[in-house]
Write a protein that holds these residues in place. Structure first.
Motif, mmCIF file in Angstrom:
data_model
loop_
_atom_site.group_PDB
_atom_site.id
_atom_site.type_symbol
_atom_site.label_atom_id
_atom_site.label_comp_id
_atom_site.label_asym_id
_atom_site.label_seq_id
_atom_site.Cartn_x
_atom_site.Cartn_y
_atom_site.Cartn_z
ATOM 1 N N HIS A 307 0.844 -1.204 0.000
ATOM 2 C CA HIS A 307 0.000 0.000 0.000
ATOM 3 C C HIS A 307 0.873 1.246 0.000
ATOM 4 O O HIS A 307 0.441 2.312 -0.432
ATOM 5 N N LYS A 342 -0.516 -6.945 -1.585
ATOM 6 C CA LYS A 342 -1.061 -5.862 -0.756
ATOM 7 C C LYS A 342 -2.523 -6.078 -0.377
ATOM 8 O O LYS A 342 -2.974 -5.605 0.658
ATOM 9 N N ASN A 347 -4.376 -1.971 5.332
ATOM 10 C CA ASN A 347 -4.019 -0.669 4.761
ATOM 11 C C ASN A 347 -3.831 0.349 5.881
ATOM 12 O O ASN A 347 -4.725 1.100 6.245
ATOM 13 N N GLU A 350 -4.397 4.116 4.952
ATOM 14 C CA GLU A 350 -5.778 4.576 4.877
ATOM 15 C C GLU A 350 -6.328 4.877 6.257
ATOM 16 O O GLU A 350 -7.054 5.828 6.465
#
Length: 378
Positions: A307, A342, A347, A350
């Protein structure tokens, strides 16, 4: 016939003459014959019946047999005769012709002796043990009475020596079969064979009288360290003919190409969305190739590695590393597999991006209050 007349008749013959005789009596150690056109008796000692050793005269002749004989000795009232010498003379003429032509013929094994076999060819023929078969034979006892094919490999009339070989016949036949098979083989044929020999660089497979080589690279779709890890001597295998070199009698074979390819039914083994274990085989500037099944590699594009932004796959991956990947797309026809690392990772970027606006709002509110206070003071 009187004794005097017998003596007269006997004098008409000389040693070495050839006569015709009819067997009138077979005794254990000799045979009595009536010499044609003379009514004389002739005697054939058992030792003169055959070139081979025999126990009983009845093993060779019977009453009523007509025989060609040679006079060995002229006695007062009878002739001492030999069947063996006449047979030998006839035989030698035939044997010389067979030897000159390299002729193959059949003969019965009359005896098994130390070192080989004995054959009656009108004269004694000997087959050394090493020339009986193309393989080692420990016990020849069951060969007596069998009929085999032979070639004469050595002939010496003066020494009364005849050496025969059945092995030479087998090797000649094998050579002919080999040439026929070589001429009939075509690239692409699939045949059944037997693993004969294993070496460091592959395996030799017998495909019907001739060996072909399956190179180590053609044993399996998987990487093979040692051919013995994949095949064993005596194993029946399917092989595909890759090439045939008629001049050098070399045949290249493949076991691998008779097996289902590693990409066969890959859409079932690796459907879209599946999570698979894999091992990184190669890292390139645009991503990493990951082996998920033996012989099946998929690409993790650099954009599917992390990511986070990375400049090179080498920053986060290493050759030989074992990882989990998710299938993004599968194309069996083009043998392409798109994978992602990924998509199996959290993540973090994020989550941080999601929290920051709340914190930033707090800071913005303080800034606004501060600005308002400054305005009131003015």
């Amino acid at each position: 016939m009187s004794e005097e007349m017998n003596q007269v008749e006997v004098r008409n013959f000389e040693v070495g003459d050839t006569v015709r005789g009819i067997v009138t009596k077979v005794e254990e150690k000799q045979v009595i014959v009536e010499v044609s056109e003379s009514k004389l008796d002739g005697i054939i000692p058992i030792s003169e019946l055959s070139s081979l050793h025999i126990e009983k005269a009845s093993d060779v002749v019977a009453e009523g047999d007509a025989l060609d004989l040679q006079v060995l000795k002229v006695e007062e009232e009878a002739l001492i005769l030999s069947k063996r010498k006449v047979d030998a003379e006839k035989a030698w003429d035939q044997l010389v012709e067979k030897f000159d032509k390299g002729e193959i013929f059949e003969a019965e094994i009359k005896d098994v002796v130390k070192g080989g076999l004995v054959v009656d060819l009108g004269v004694r023929g000997f087959v050394p043990a090493s020339l009986v078969e193309s393989h080692f034979v420990e016990d020849f006892s069951d060969y007596k009475g069998r009929t085999l094919t032979f070639k004469i490999v050595e002939l010496d009339k003066e020494k009364n020596r005849i050496i025969l070989s059945h092995r030479a016949v087998l090797e000649e036949e094998k050579g002919k079969q080999k040439k026929q098979l070589l001429s009939s083989l075509k690239a692409g044929q699939v045949l059944e064979g037997t693993v004969q020999r294993i070496t460091d660089f592959g395996a030799f497979v017998d495909i019907g009288g001739i060996d072909g080589l399956v190179h180590i690279s053609q044993l399996s779709y998987q990487h093979v360290e040692k051919p013995s890890d994949v095949v064993e001597e005596g194993q029946k295998v399917q092989v595909k003919v890759l090439s045939v070199d008629q001049d050098n009698e070399r045949i290249s074979l493949s076991i691998k190409e008779t097996l289902p390819g590693p990409w066969t039914n890959i859409a079932e083994k690796a459907p879209k969305g599946a999570v698979l274990d894999g091992q990184i085989k190669r890292i390139v500037s645009y991503g990493a190739f990951v082996e998920v099944f033996p012989g099946v590699e998929g690409l993790v594009h650099i954009s599917q590695i992390s990511h986070k932004h990375i400049g090179s796959p080498h920053e986060v991956l290493s050759d030989g590393e074992k990882i989990k990947v998710k299938v993004l797309d599968v194309n069996e026809a083009d043998q392409r597999l798109s994978l992602s690392i990924k998509e199996l990772e959290e993540n973090v970027t994020e989550e941080i991006a999601y929290e920051l606006p709340e914190e930033s709002k707090g800071f913005q509110l303080g800034d606004m209050i501060g600005d308002q206070l400054k305005n009131l003071k003015k």
